[in-house]
Design a protein around this motif. Structure first.
Motif, PDB file in Angstrom:
ATOM      1  N   LYS A  92       6.269 -12.403  27.203  1.00  0.00           N
ATOM      2  CA  LYS A  92       5.321 -12.249  25.942  1.00  0.00           C
ATOM      3  C   LYS A  92       5.979 -12.224  24.696  1.00  0.00           C
ATOM      4  O   LYS A  92       5.674 -12.771  23.641  1.00  0.00           O
ATOM      5  CB  LYS A  92       4.611 -10.910  26.381  1.00  0.00           C
ATOM      6  CG  LYS A  92       3.476 -11.145  27.373  1.00  0.00           C
ATOM      7  CD  LYS A  92       3.042  -9.592  27.954  1.00  0.00           C
ATOM      8  CE  LYS A  92       2.702  -8.679  26.881  1.00  0.00           C
ATOM      9  NZ  LYS A  92       2.255  -7.258  27.568  1.00  0.00           N
ATOM     10  N   LYS A 141       6.747 -15.992  23.699  1.00  0.00           N
ATOM     11  CA  LYS A 141       5.559 -16.667  23.690  1.00  0.00           C
ATOM     12  C   LYS A 141       5.475 -17.803  22.990  1.00  0.00           C
ATOM     13  O   LYS A 141       5.208 -18.981  23.011  1.00  0.00           O
ATOM     14  CB  LYS A 141       4.275 -15.882  24.073  1.00  0.00           C
ATOM     15  CG  LYS A 141       2.970 -16.762  24.161  1.00  0.00           C
ATOM     16  CD  LYS A 141       1.787 -15.920  24.377  1.00  0.00           C
ATOM     17  CE  LYS A 141       0.601 -16.696  23.989  1.00  0.00           C
ATOM     18  NZ  LYS A 141      -0.413 -15.616  23.956  1.00  0.00           N
ATOM     19  N   GLN A 180      -2.141 -11.675  29.840  1.00  0.00           N
ATOM     20  CA  GLN A 180      -2.350 -10.911  28.539  1.00  0.00           C
ATOM     21  C   GLN A 180      -3.895 -10.405  28.471  1.00  0.00           C
ATOM     22  O   GLN A 180      -4.197  -9.452  28.265  1.00  0.00           O
ATOM     23  CB  GLN A 180      -1.945 -11.542  27.222  1.00  0.00           C
ATOM     24  CG  GLN A 180      -0.358 -11.604  26.943  1.00  0.00           C
ATOM     25  CD  GLN A 180      -0.094 -12.234  25.715  1.00  0.00           C
ATOM     26  OE1 GLN A 180      -0.308 -13.361  25.335  1.00  0.00           O
ATOM     27  NE2 GLN A 180       0.676 -11.520  24.559  1.00  0.00           N
ATOM     28  N   GLU A 207      -0.963  -9.158  18.897  1.00  0.00           N
ATOM     29  CA  GLU A 207      -1.070 -10.227  19.500  1.00  0.00           C
ATOM     30  C   GLU A 207      -2.657 -10.661  19.662  1.00  0.00           C
ATOM     31  O   GLU A 207      -3.076 -12.064  19.482  1.00  0.00           O
ATOM     32  CB  GLU A 207      -0.857  -9.796  21.081  1.00  0.00           C
ATOM     33  CG  GLU A 207       0.671  -9.565  21.233  1.00  0.00           C
ATOM     34  CD  GLU A 207       1.089  -9.203  22.644  1.00  0.00           C
ATOM     35  OE1 GLU A 207      -0.040  -8.563  23.333  1.00  0.00           O
ATOM     36  OE2 GLU A 207       2.208  -9.025  23.141  1.00  0.00           O
TER      37      GLU A 207
END
Length: 1061
Positions: free
Chosen positions: A837, A840, A857, A926
């Motif tokens: 993550k 990413k 996610q 995010e």
């Protein structure tokens, strides 16, 4: 010599000697070209014999013309030439010599002609200048053959070397030259390099002929070599030391036999002895590559075979038994296999022993039994020579030497077709004491082991002929014999049988311990490594060599259930009930394994035991091994070569199930075995051995493998979460447990607790999806909303486990394998997803892996319980601020992002603990870039996004466009729930500029210039920008200024809405 062209030289030199004889025989070599041109100039050291014919003496001493001399013009051979050779050959000395070469000297050719031919060949061979001819004709060949390029020049060794390596000569003229020369050289032992030097004393002492050169010498001396060969064989058989042959002569005899192994014309004694038999039996067999020898060997015991040919063939076979290289076809076919199987590297054995045929056969047979690849051509040759040993006892010198008394007393007259050996075996098994001497018994045992008739009944000609009709009818379906007849098994396990099975007469049938019971005893001990949870002592286990042979027998028997009598006996009812249509080899056992829970107790025990054995040594499943050969060779050859398997091969096959070499048959077989393993943890050998003590202590009375895995993994997880001082599950068990968990994650069928509740969902929602590669599990995850309640609960639990331990997420680990190597090599296995993550949005991130990370996610943000890092960081904040949500939650159902939404609001109010605040900030950042990560926003605004922001939502790369679109169109949003979510976003962005990617991008330079000293978080940098906006002395970037003004308007509207609500 210069007057001759190369072609003329080749024509003149019908043969060139391998050695000069001037010093040996007292002969002076020809000294000049004139003498060289006259092949009859001879200067013997001794005066001619008185009875030498005048014509021959004259012909041997008078000089001839330098050119044009013809053998056909000599009076000594004219009559024989006219009678024996076609007229068109008379003008060519080479053709004349070849014509007379294959005639029987004492019958077909006059003595004077014999002597003339001998002088002709000898003079050709005594001039060192002929070596220079070889150097000219074979120039490129000599360069290619290292051994010949390095030999000393001028001593005849060069041509000797070329003869030795003639099979490697590819140059046409050189090949023709050496071939012609070889046939001449082998006509007389005195022309073979070094042979007379090494054997002259033995020739005299054994009275095999004269080594002096006289006028009565015939031109072919093959009988001398034959005499020496017979003496060598006799010495081995009788241990007669009256006239022992010197070791260097023994080697020379075997070397000559080896050099003559390709063409039977070169064995002069055998050639003349078998000329008529060759025409009778092998007329259409072309000479070369040992083909005529093999043909004659096959007809050796035919009634029409002459005794003199049979004797010559037997002598040659005895030489082969002493040195396998005397057989051209066997040495050639098995050359690479001998090197590959290291059959000539045993330093503990003398070199002569390694050349023995029995040693070669034992070494290669052992390789075949262990499953190592031995070429089909070599195995075919081995079969021929194993049959040869069984057919004629006299080819084994130990039998002749040590069993002479028994043969003469009880087995005389039974020489042919293996009957003598059967007679010896019969009296060896009789009840009479001292029926056969122990030394003879050992010799017989050694021969049986070498020939290995237990491996193939066709090797034993006597048995084959006597039982052919029965074999073709009643025994047609049987592929392997009784293991007790296997001589290698008998040898390797004799001591173990005495030690563990309390028998000293394995092959002696008696009521107390019949032969079959001995093998059953060995069978039990081969795999008994623990007793009541305790390791069995080494003295109660089989030796390694014996275990290898027991496993080999099991591999052979496992091809057909009918070959395991105990299985057939105990499972007859179940075979009829469940498996009546499964008649192909191997199908019966698979069927019984599939119905393991339904079998009667006796059959269930036998099938369970056999399955447990397969888990330790999957090579017992011969059909599976055959199907998996490509993937084994490509990926598992190291473990497959181990003599004793301990579950490594099956583990390797499982790990490589999705390699390109994996075919459908192998994949189905491996998966089937994995499914069978689920029924009992004992069926997984490595798991059983690593965890048996842990299972007894922590999971007693649990039998199914999946339940044992759950029990142990739950214990490990609880100890980890509770940060226990010491793990209850041992380290070696935890390591193997991880292997089992990873294997189970690949196929939903390997997890019955998940598979059973989801069967109907699979057929309804994923009917065309393959089970392997975790594809079925991934399909169910993607269809989670439509799953039945029970299946949904199981999938949620699975995801909870995978998120806390990403290594068990098969699809994630497969798709992101390379990215994990690139970015996360130092990350702990449980933090792999967290690492991915964080990387990413790297330019080096693989798109497919990035897509997989996003999917995970989205899943995590549906429920805080699927995000172990957030759960730990906010364990105090969640019950403090979001208890009302927890009160409504079900144990196995998602909270649809409600807890995370709750924490977001508290983040905006700056009420979270620092650890929890850090994690929520990450989630906000995010989800601000990708609306799909905000579960509440996606739920409540899906229609508005389709109506107002369809273009932004369709973008392949999400960078916050959809969120910005919703903010800009806030006044156009119709659904109150969606409007509320957008207002929450605005509130969150006011608390932290990092959760507003569009604004952050627009104001990046201004943040650097005006707010660099301000610590991020809790709205501090946003406040800095607002102050800068109000300060007329500060000039912000136009885009930043515009975005800030828009945000002020939005916040003002949001404040009014909140007041109203």
């Amino acid at each position: 010599m210069a007057a001759y062209s190369r072609a003329q030289l080749l024509l003149l030199l019908s043969s060139v000697c391998l050695c000069g004889f001037g010093s040996v025989h007292g002969l002076k070599a020809a000294s000049g070209p004139a003498e060289l041109h006259n092949p009859l100039v001879l200067r013997p050291a001794d005066p001619p014999a008185k009875d030498a014919p005048a014509a021959a003496a004259a012909g041997a001493s008078q000089p001839r013309r330098a050119t044009g001399w013809k053998l056909s013009e000599e009076e000594a051979c004219r009559e024989d030439l006219t009678r024996l050779c076609p007229k068109h050959t008379w003008t060519n000395n080479l053709a004349v010599l070849e014509c007379l070469q294959d005639r029987k000297e004492e019958i077909d050719i006059a003595p004077d002609c014999n002597h003339l031919l001998w002088n002709y060949k000898l003079n050709l061979t005594t001039d060192p200048k002929f070596e220079s001819v070889a150097m000219e004709i074979c120039k490129s060949t000599i360069t290619e053959i290292k051994e010949c390029n390095e030999v000393e020049r001028g001593r005849g060794y060069l041509v000797s070397c070329l003869v030795d390596h003639r099979v490697n000569i590819s140059e046409y003229q050189c090949n023709q030259y050496i071939t012609k020369m070889t046939s001449i050289i082998f006509s007389d032992y005195r022309l073979i390099c070094g042979f007379m030097d090494k054997c002259k004393e033995d020739i005299n002492s054994l009275r095999c002929g004269s080594i002096n050169i006289g006028h009565k010498d015939i031109h072919s001396q093959g009988e001398v070599i034959a005499c020496l060969e017979k003496a060598l064989v006799r010495e081995v058989e009788q241990q007669d030391r009256a006239h022992p042959i010197k070791e260097e002569c023994q080697k020379a005899i075997l070397r000559v036999a080896e050099l003559s192994s390709d063409d039977f014309h070169l064995d002069r004694h055998l050639y003349f002895s078998c000329r008529d038999d060759r025409e009778r039996f092998c007329q259409n067999i072309q000479a070369g590559e040992g083909k005529v020898y093999k043909c004659l060997f096959n007809h050796k015991f035919e009634e029409a075979m002459s005794e003199k040919c049979r004797d010559a063939l037997t002598t040659r076979q005895k030489l082969i038994s002493q040195d396998y290289r005397v057989s051209y076809s066997l040495a050639k076919a098995c050359k690479l296999d001998l090197r590959k199987q290291r059959c000539s590297l045993d330093t503990s054995l003398p070199r002569a022993r390694e050349a023995r045929l029995s040693y070669l056969l034992l070494c290669l047979e052992a390789a075949v039994h262990r499953g190592h690849p031995v070429s089909g051509e070599c195995q075919g040759e081995m079969l021929d020579y194993r049959r040869m040993l069984m057919e004629d006892f006299s080819l084994s010198p130990e039998i002749v030497l040590h069993c002479r008394t028994e043969i003469e007393a009880q087995c005389s007259g039974l020489h042919r077709k293996g009957r003598t050996l059967h007679c010896l075996m019969r009296i060896g098994r009789s009840d009479r004491s001292n029926a056969i001497d122990s030394v003879c018994q050992n010799a017989l045992q050694t021969l049986i082991q070498s020939a290995d008739p237990g491996g193939d009944y066709r090797i034993d000609r006597a048995l084959n002929e006597a039982c052919e009709s029965v074999i073709q009818t009643a025994c047609k379906h049987i592929r392997n014999g009784d293991p007790i007849l296997d001589p290698i098994l008998y040898k390797k396990c004799q001591a173990d049988a005495a030690r563990l099975c309390h028998t000293h007469g394995w092959n002696e049938t008696n009521e107390v311990m019949p032969p079959g019971a001995v093998f059953s005893c060995l069978y039990r001990h081969a795999y008994r490594t623990e007793e009541q949870g305790r390791r069995v002592k080494s003295e109660k286990q089989l030796s390694r060599d014996c275990k290898v042979e027991v496993q080999r027998i099991l591999h052979q028997r496992a091809l057909d259930v009918k070959l395991d009598p105990e299985l057939q006996k105990r499972c007859m009812t179940d075979l009829g009930k469940w498996c009546s249509e499964k008649t192909d080899a191997g199908q019966e056992l698979e069927c019984l394994q599939d119905h393991l829970e339904d079998l009667v107790s006796g059959c269930k025990d036998v099938v369970g035991n056999l399955t447990e054995l397969e888990s330790e040594d999957i090579q017992i499943d011969a059909l599976l091994i055959r199907a998996c050969e490509p993937v084994i060779q490509a990926h598992c050859h190291d473990v497959a070569d181990n003599q004793i398997d301990t579950g490594d091969l099956m583990e390797c096959l499982v790990q490589n199930k999705h390699q390109k070499e994996m075919n459908d048959k192998c994949a189905v077989g491996v998966t089937h075995f994995q499914l069978i393993q689920m029924k009992d943890f004992r069926f997984s050998y490595k798991f059983k051995m690593a965890c048996k003590e842990d299972v007894l202590r922590l999971c007693p009375n649990i039998k199914k493998k999946v339940d044992v895995v759950i029990c142990l993994s739950t214990t490990v997880r609880n100890d980890t979460l509770q940060e226990a001082r010491e793990q209850r599950v041992s380290l070696k068990c935890r390591k193997q447990l991880r292997v089992e968990e990873l294997e189970m994650s690949e196929d939903i069928r390997l997890e019955p607790e998940l598979y059973e509740p989801c069967k109907s969902d699979i057929s309804r929602l994923c009917p065309n999806v393959a089970f392997g590669n975790a594809q079925m599990i991934e399909c169910l995850k993607e269809q989670k909303k439509q799953l039945s309640q029970r299946c949904h609960q199981r999938i949620f639990r699975l995801q909870e486990v995978e998120m806390s331990d990403p290594e068990l997420d098969y699809q994630l680990m497969r798709v992101c394998k390379q990215m994990i190597k690139r970015f996360c090599t130092e990350a702990d296995a449980r933090n792999v997803l967290q690492c991915l993550k964080q990387n990413k949005n790297s330019e080096l991130m693989d798109p497919k892996c990035k897509q997989m990370i996003t999917k995970r996610q989205i899943t995590q943000n549906t429920d805080y319980r699927l995000n172990p890092v957030l759960r730990k960081a906010c364990r105090a904040d969640i019950p403090k601020f979001c208890q009302s949500i927890l009160n409504k939650a079900s144990e196995d159902g998602e909270l649809e992002g409600q807890v995370i939404a709750c924490l977001k609001l508290k983040y905006a109010d700056q009420r979270l603990s620092s650890d929890c605040e850090d994690q929520i900030r990450v989630i906000l950042q995010e989800s601000a870039l990708d609306y799909r990560l905000d579960r509440q926003l996606q739920m409540h605004c899906s229609e508005e996004i389709s109506r107002l922001c369809a273009e932004e939502a369709a973008a392949q790369e999400q960078t916050g466009q959809v969120e910005e679109c919703l903010k800009v169109n806030l006044l156009k949003i119709r659904q109150e729930a969606c409007k509320k979510e957008v207002l929450n976003m605005l509130k969150e962005s006011k608390a932290d500029i990092f959760v507003d990617p569009v604004l952050h991008t627009a104001c990046a330079l201004d943040l650097k210039h005006h707010c660099a000293a301000i610590t991020p978080g809790r709205g501090r940098q946003m406040s800095c920008l607002m102050e800068a906006l109000q300060d007329k002395r500060v000039r912000l970037q136009p885009e930043c200024k515009k975005r800030l003004q828009d945000r002020i308007d939005m916040w003002s509207y949001a404040a009014k809405v909140n007041v109203k609500s």
